[in-house]
Design a protein around this motif. Structure first.
Motif, PDB file in Angstrom:
ATOM      1  N   LYS A 138       0.606  -0.871   0.415  1.00 43.70           N
ATOM      2  CA  LYS A 138       0.037  -0.202  -0.057  1.00 43.70           C
ATOM      3  C   LYS A 138       0.979   1.432   0.101  1.00 43.70           C
ATOM      4  CE  LYS A 138      -4.343  -2.288   2.214  1.00 43.70           C
ATOM      5  NZ  LYS A 138      -4.899  -2.392   0.468  1.00 43.70           N
TER       6      LYS A 138
ATOM      7  N   ALA B 231      -5.818   9.669  -1.121  1.00 41.23           N
ATOM      8  CA  ALA B 231      -6.101  10.188   0.325  1.00 41.23           C
ATOM      9  C   ALA B 231      -4.665  10.629   0.792  1.00 41.23           C
ATOM     10  CB  ALA B 231      -6.887   9.790   0.950  1.00 41.23           C
TER      11      ALA B 231
ATOM     12  N   VAL C 236      -7.596   6.929   8.827  1.00 45.04           N
ATOM     13  CA  VAL C 236      -7.573   5.143   8.694  1.00 45.04           C
ATOM     14  C   VAL C 236      -5.911   4.401   9.032  1.00 45.04           C
ATOM     15  CG1 VAL C 236      -7.866   4.106   6.768  1.00 45.04           C
ATOM     16  CG2 VAL C 236      -9.788   5.946   7.273  1.00 45.04           C
TER      17      VAL C 236
ATOM     18  N   LYS D  67      -3.538   1.377   7.965  1.00 40.56           N
ATOM     19  CA  LYS D  67      -3.677  -0.052   6.599  1.00 40.56           C
ATOM     20  C   LYS D  67      -2.214  -0.734   6.975  1.00 40.56           C
ATOM     21  CE  LYS D  67      -6.894   1.864   3.585  1.00 40.56           C
ATOM     22  NZ  LYS D  67      -6.978   2.300   1.789  1.00 40.56           N
TER      23      LYS D  67
ATOM     24  N   VAL E  61      -6.866  -3.525   6.750  1.00 41.39           N
ATOM     25  CA  VAL E  61      -7.874  -2.262   6.769  1.00 41.39           C
ATOM     26  C   VAL E  61      -8.854  -1.854   8.110  1.00 41.39           C
ATOM     27  CG1 VAL E  61      -8.754   0.485   6.406  1.00 41.39           C
ATOM     28  CG2 VAL E  61      -7.598  -1.432   3.877  1.00 41.39           C
TER      29      VAL E  61
ATOM     30  N   ILE F  99     -10.781   1.467  10.293  1.00 40.07           N
ATOM     31  CA  ILE F  99     -11.485   2.688  10.547  1.00 40.07           C
ATOM     32  C   ILE F  99     -12.067   3.636  11.515  1.00 40.07           C
ATOM     33  CG2 ILE F  99     -13.141   3.775   9.159  1.00 40.07           C
ATOM     34  CD1 ILE F  99     -12.558   2.284   6.786  1.00 40.07           C
TER      35      ILE F  99
ATOM     36  N   GLU G   5      -4.057   7.000   6.578  1.00 41.13           N
ATOM     37  CA  GLU G   5      -4.709   7.773   5.716  1.00 41.13           C
ATOM     38  C   GLU G   5      -5.646   8.606   6.404  1.00 41.13           C
ATOM     39  OE1 GLU G   5      -4.657   4.617   2.164  1.00 41.13           O
ATOM     40  OE2 GLU G   5      -6.290   5.667   2.362  1.00 41.13           O
ATOM     41  N   GLU G   6      -5.563   9.670   5.722  1.00 38.48           N
ATOM     42  CA  GLU G   6      -6.893  10.475   5.858  1.00 38.48           C
ATOM     43  C   GLU G   6      -8.195  10.276   5.116  1.00 38.48           C
ATOM     44  OE1 GLU G   6      -6.752  13.127   2.456  1.00 38.48           O
ATOM     45  OE2 GLU G   6      -8.264  13.874   3.151  1.00 38.48           O
ATOM     46  N   LYS G   7      -8.721   9.745   6.371  1.00 40.41           N
ATOM     47  CA  LYS G   7     -10.279   8.998   6.260  1.00 40.41           C
ATOM     48  C   LYS G   7     -11.331   9.789   5.295  1.00 40.41           C
ATOM     49  CE  LYS G   7     -13.925   6.745   9.104  1.00 40.41           C
ATOM     50  NZ  LYS G   7     -14.925   7.192  10.558  1.00 40.41           N
ATOM     51  N   ILE G   8     -11.303   9.395   4.072  1.00 39.09           N
ATOM     52  CA  ILE G   8     -11.869  10.491   3.295  1.00 39.09           C
ATOM     53  C   ILE G   8     -13.674   9.574   3.274  1.00 39.09           C
ATOM     54  CG2 ILE G   8     -10.655  11.389   2.184  1.00 39.09           C
ATOM     55  CD1 ILE G   8     -10.480   8.939  -0.208  1.00 39.09           C
TER      56      ILE G   8
ATOM     57  N   GLU H 177     -18.362   4.833  -3.344  1.00 34.43           N
ATOM     58  CA  GLU H 177     -17.310   3.293  -3.915  1.00 34.43           C
ATOM     59  C   GLU H 177     -17.877   2.851  -5.159  1.00 34.43           C
ATOM     60  OE1 GLU H 177     -14.176   1.297  -0.823  1.00 34.43           O
ATOM     61  OE2 GLU H 177     -16.117   2.390   0.293  1.00 34.43           O
TER      62      GLU H 177
ATOM     63  N   LYS I 191     -19.200  -3.568   0.447  1.00 33.01           N
ATOM     64  CA  LYS I 191     -18.579  -4.381   1.073  1.00 33.01           C
ATOM     65  C   LYS I 191     -18.406  -4.623   2.613  1.00 33.01           C
ATOM     66  CE  LYS I 191     -14.066  -3.543  -0.354  1.00 33.01           C
ATOM     67  NZ  LYS I 191     -14.465  -2.268  -1.673  1.00 33.01           N
TER      68      LYS I 191
ATOM     69  N   ASN J 106     -16.232  -4.757   7.627  1.00 27.10           N
ATOM     70  CA  ASN J 106     -15.943  -4.654   6.422  1.00 27.10           C
ATOM     71  C   ASN J 106     -15.520  -6.583   5.767  1.00 27.10           C
ATOM     72  OD1 ASN J 106     -15.834  -3.194   4.828  1.00 27.10           O
ATOM     73  ND2 ASN J 106     -13.667  -2.375   5.956  1.00 27.10           N
TER      74      ASN J 106
ATOM     75  N   MET K 248     -12.862   6.347  -4.521  1.00 24.38           N
ATOM     76  CA  MET K 248     -14.578   6.640  -3.767  1.00 24.38           C
ATOM     77  C   MET K 248     -14.318   8.184  -4.203  1.00 24.38           C
ATOM     78  SD  MET K 248     -14.117   7.399   0.741  1.00 24.38           S
ATOM     79  CE  MET K 248     -15.074   5.935   0.986  1.00 24.38           C
TER      80      MET K 248
ATOM     81  N   ILE L 108      -8.946   4.651  -3.257  1.00 26.38           N
ATOM     82  CA  ILE L 108      -9.079   4.044  -2.334  1.00 26.38           C
ATOM     83  C   ILE L 108      -7.250   2.626  -2.217  1.00 26.38           C
ATOM     84  CG2 ILE L 108     -10.323   2.828  -1.229  1.00 26.38           C
ATOM     85  CD1 ILE L 108     -11.120   5.079  -0.228  1.00 26.38           C
ATOM     86  N   GLU L 109      -7.762   2.045  -3.392  1.00 20.06           N
ATOM     87  CA  GLU L 109      -7.341   1.240  -3.090  1.00 20.06           C
ATOM     88  C   GLU L 109      -6.570   0.689  -4.837  1.00 20.06           C
ATOM     89  OE1 GLU L 109      -7.699  -2.759  -2.131  1.00 20.06           O
ATOM     90  OE2 GLU L 109      -9.447  -2.640  -2.554  1.00 20.06           O
TER      91      GLU L 109
HETATM   92  P1  AMP Z   1      -8.676  -0.912   0.943  1.00 17.50           P
HETATM   93  O1  AMP Z   1      -8.230  -2.733   0.934  1.00 17.50           O
HETATM   94  O2  AMP Z   1      -7.759  -0.317   0.786  1.00 17.50           O
HETATM   95  O3  AMP Z   1      -9.255  -1.226  -0.331  1.00 17.50           O
HETATM   96  O4  AMP Z   1      -9.621  -0.818   1.904  1.00 17.50           O
HETATM   97  C1  AMP Z   1     -11.032  -1.678   2.806  1.00 17.50           C
HETATM   98  C2  AMP Z   1     -12.318  -0.753   2.520  1.00 17.50           C
HETATM   99  O5  AMP Z   1     -12.212   0.611   3.429  1.00 17.50           O
HETATM  100  C3  AMP Z   1     -12.539  -0.012   1.600  1.00 17.50           C
HETATM  101  O6  AMP Z   1     -13.025  -0.191   0.641  1.00 17.50           O
HETATM  102  C4  AMP Z   1     -12.974   1.680   2.276  1.00 17.50           C
HETATM  103  O7  AMP Z   1     -14.167   1.626   2.501  1.00 17.50           O
HETATM  104  C5  AMP Z   1     -12.161   1.939   3.174  1.00 17.50           C
HETATM  105  N1  AMP Z   1     -11.430   2.689   3.152  1.00 17.50           N
HETATM  106  C6  AMP Z   1     -10.280   2.817   2.782  1.00 17.50           C
HETATM  107  N2  AMP Z   1      -9.454   3.767   2.622  1.00 17.50           N
HETATM  108  C7  AMP Z   1      -9.992   4.062   3.228  1.00 17.50           C
HETATM  109  C8  AMP Z   1      -9.868   6.045   3.367  1.00 17.50           C
HETATM  110  N3  AMP Z   1      -8.802   6.322   3.524  1.00 17.50           N
HETATM  111  N4  AMP Z   1     -11.152   6.984   3.528  1.00 17.50           N
HETATM  112  C9  AMP Z   1     -12.456   6.287   3.725  1.00 17.50           C
HETATM  113  N5  AMP Z   1     -12.395   4.885   3.983  1.00 17.50           N
HETATM  114  C10 AMP Z   1     -11.630   4.027   4.045  1.00 17.50           C
END
Ligand code: AMP
Length: 444
Positions: free
Chosen positions: A119, A134, A157, A159, A169, A171, A200-203, A207, A229, A239, A288, A297-298
């Protein structure tokens, strides 16, 4: 129907295909690929109990980590194209090994897989290409994390840097919770995957998922999708790997998709080129849609599950040609992917307890199903000694349906689900709630 193959009518032999992986995603890829009349056999390594219900499909039980044995087997079977489904073999460099042996492979090498398996690498990649994402901090110790968590005023957030089966991940709701999550990761919850932590900044925002099939230089986009999710209805609860999905995502209008192409997709492919990464496979953009526009986001270096099961039934028989062209670096780039003139949706039936602990081995009973434009892709199943279908995972079955609009899709999906039973079966009843009762169709 048919892909517009401007300038290229030639294809190599495409009789024997291998798909590596054992989930619903791989079964749905096999289902779409076997539709092509040139394809004689699709081998799944190792596949699952549902694989052999698919036309032309056969399972092979061989250790993919034993390169020598694997290559021998692939040569013996005269394999024309290999598709690598899951992230772990991609991150381990399986695509590189097989390409060196002159196989055509759909799936990035170890270098391109970094988009998913690190990541922090992906965040730095986006930063250097100016791709909207983010704000982030890469941290190497709990002390470092603590400083940032308690000094930053924005919600964060947490990770784990590496692969963690979608569980890495967090939150958090408060700074203390945030610290505890970082502590959990640094204390080894995810082993080596947690040596580095990304804060990470929470945004905020809905999605969406976008998939680009890439040949190293050029790309084509598959229909967009949205997944759910969270475990519980109204998008609540922990999740999961995904409880259902629908495609296309009406939220992404053509104008908005153009913006995503310009701000995210093309800069990603250009940056890969700049780094000399010959990326031949699918790039999954988890986006997002925030108030200030789309943000990444990823990235994933493979098809998303359950989006893949949702999109595959929309593909026509030429889909396999696209994968082959990517593997050879021969996309034209303007291929038009004609899809079934319908929308698609899926619901995942899970074991009681998923995504935490669950039991397996329960018999699966399937009653009277309306099988028109309807598929069941096994995600986690096995066969008993007497041939009875049993649950064998947290995610058990993917129920997929296509129709003129999402109301009809989910009406049929849920009607059929009533005919499917196993001890502890759980599924969300509100998949597609954003698009139901709106009569969205492919025409409007
Ligand atoms: P990821 O495995 O990085 O996709 O994260 C899993 C889930 O966490 C994502 O689908 C989002 O719902 C949530 N998420 C990940 N990063 C953020 C972020 N920076 N801000 C808010 N929600 C996030």
């Amino acid at each position: 129907m048919g892909i517009n193959l401007t300038g290229s009518k030639e294809f190599n032999r495409l009789e024997n295909i291998v798909i590596i992986g054992n989930g619903g995603r791989e079964n749905s890829l096999a289902w779409a690929i076997q539709k092509n009349e040139l394809v004689k056999k699709v081998y799944l390594i190792p596949g699952n109990a549902g694989s052999e219900r698919i036309n032309k499909c056969e399972r092979i039980n061989i250790d993919i980590n034993n390169d020598k044995e694997l290559v021998e087997k692939l040569n013996f079977l005269k394999i024309d194209l290999i598709i690598i489904g899951p992230e772990i073999p991609l991150a381990n460099g399986l695509a590189d090994i097989l390409r060196k042996k002159d196989f055509k492979v759909f799936g990035p090498g170890k270098d391109g897989s970094q988009l998913e398996y690190s990541k922090s690498w992906a965040k730095q990649f986006m930063q250097s290409a100016n791709i909207p994402t983010a704000k982030f901090w890469k941290v190497n110790s709990l002390e470092e994390a603590k400083k940032i968590i308690y000094s930053e005023s924005i919600p964060l957030v947490v990770k784990a840097d590496g692969l963690a089966s979608g569980k890495g991940v967090f939150i958090p709701e408060s700074k203390d919770e945030c610290f505890k999550s970082a502590e959990l990761i640094f204390n080894g919850k995810f082993g080596d995957s947690g040596r580095v932590v990304v804060l990470e900044e929470k945004i905020q925002g809905p999605e969406v998922s976008v998939f680009a099939l890439c040949d190293g230089q050029k790309y084509v986009l598959l229909p967009t999708a949205q997944d759910h999710k969270r475990l519980k209805e109204n998008d609540k609860g922990p999740n999961t790997g995904g409880m259902g999905a629908y495609s296309p995502a009406p939220l992404l209008t053509e104008t908005y998709l153009d913006r995503i192409i310009n701000e995210i997709i093309e800069p990603t492919i250009n940056e890969l080129n700049k780094k000399n990464i010959d990326y031949r496979g699918v790039i999954y953009f988890g986006l997002m849609i925030t108030e200030s526009g789309p943000k990444v986001i990823e990235y994933n270096c493979r098809f998303g599950d359950p989006e893949c099961q949702t999109i595959m039934p929309l593909m026509d028989q030429d889909f396999v040609f696209l994968l082959e062209k990517c593997s050879m670096g021969k996309l034209i780039g303007n291929e038009r992917i004609d899809t079934l003139d319908k929308v698609s949706g899926c619901v995942i039936a899970t074991s009681k307890g998923y995504p935490h602990e669950y039991k397996t081995g329960f018999p699966i009973k399937i009653g009277k199903i309306d099988s028109n434009n309807f598929q069941i892709f096994d995600s986690g199943t096995s066969l008993s000694k007497t041939g009875e279908l049993l649950t064998d995972g947290g995610r058990v079955l993917t129920i997929v349906c296509q129709d003129k609009n999402f109301d009809l899709v989910f009406e049929k999906a849920y009607k059929n689900l009533k005919e499917i039973n196993f001890d502890g079966i759980y599924y969300r009843n509100d998949i597609g709630h954003q698009v139901r009762k709106k009569n969205f169709t492919r025409e409007n």
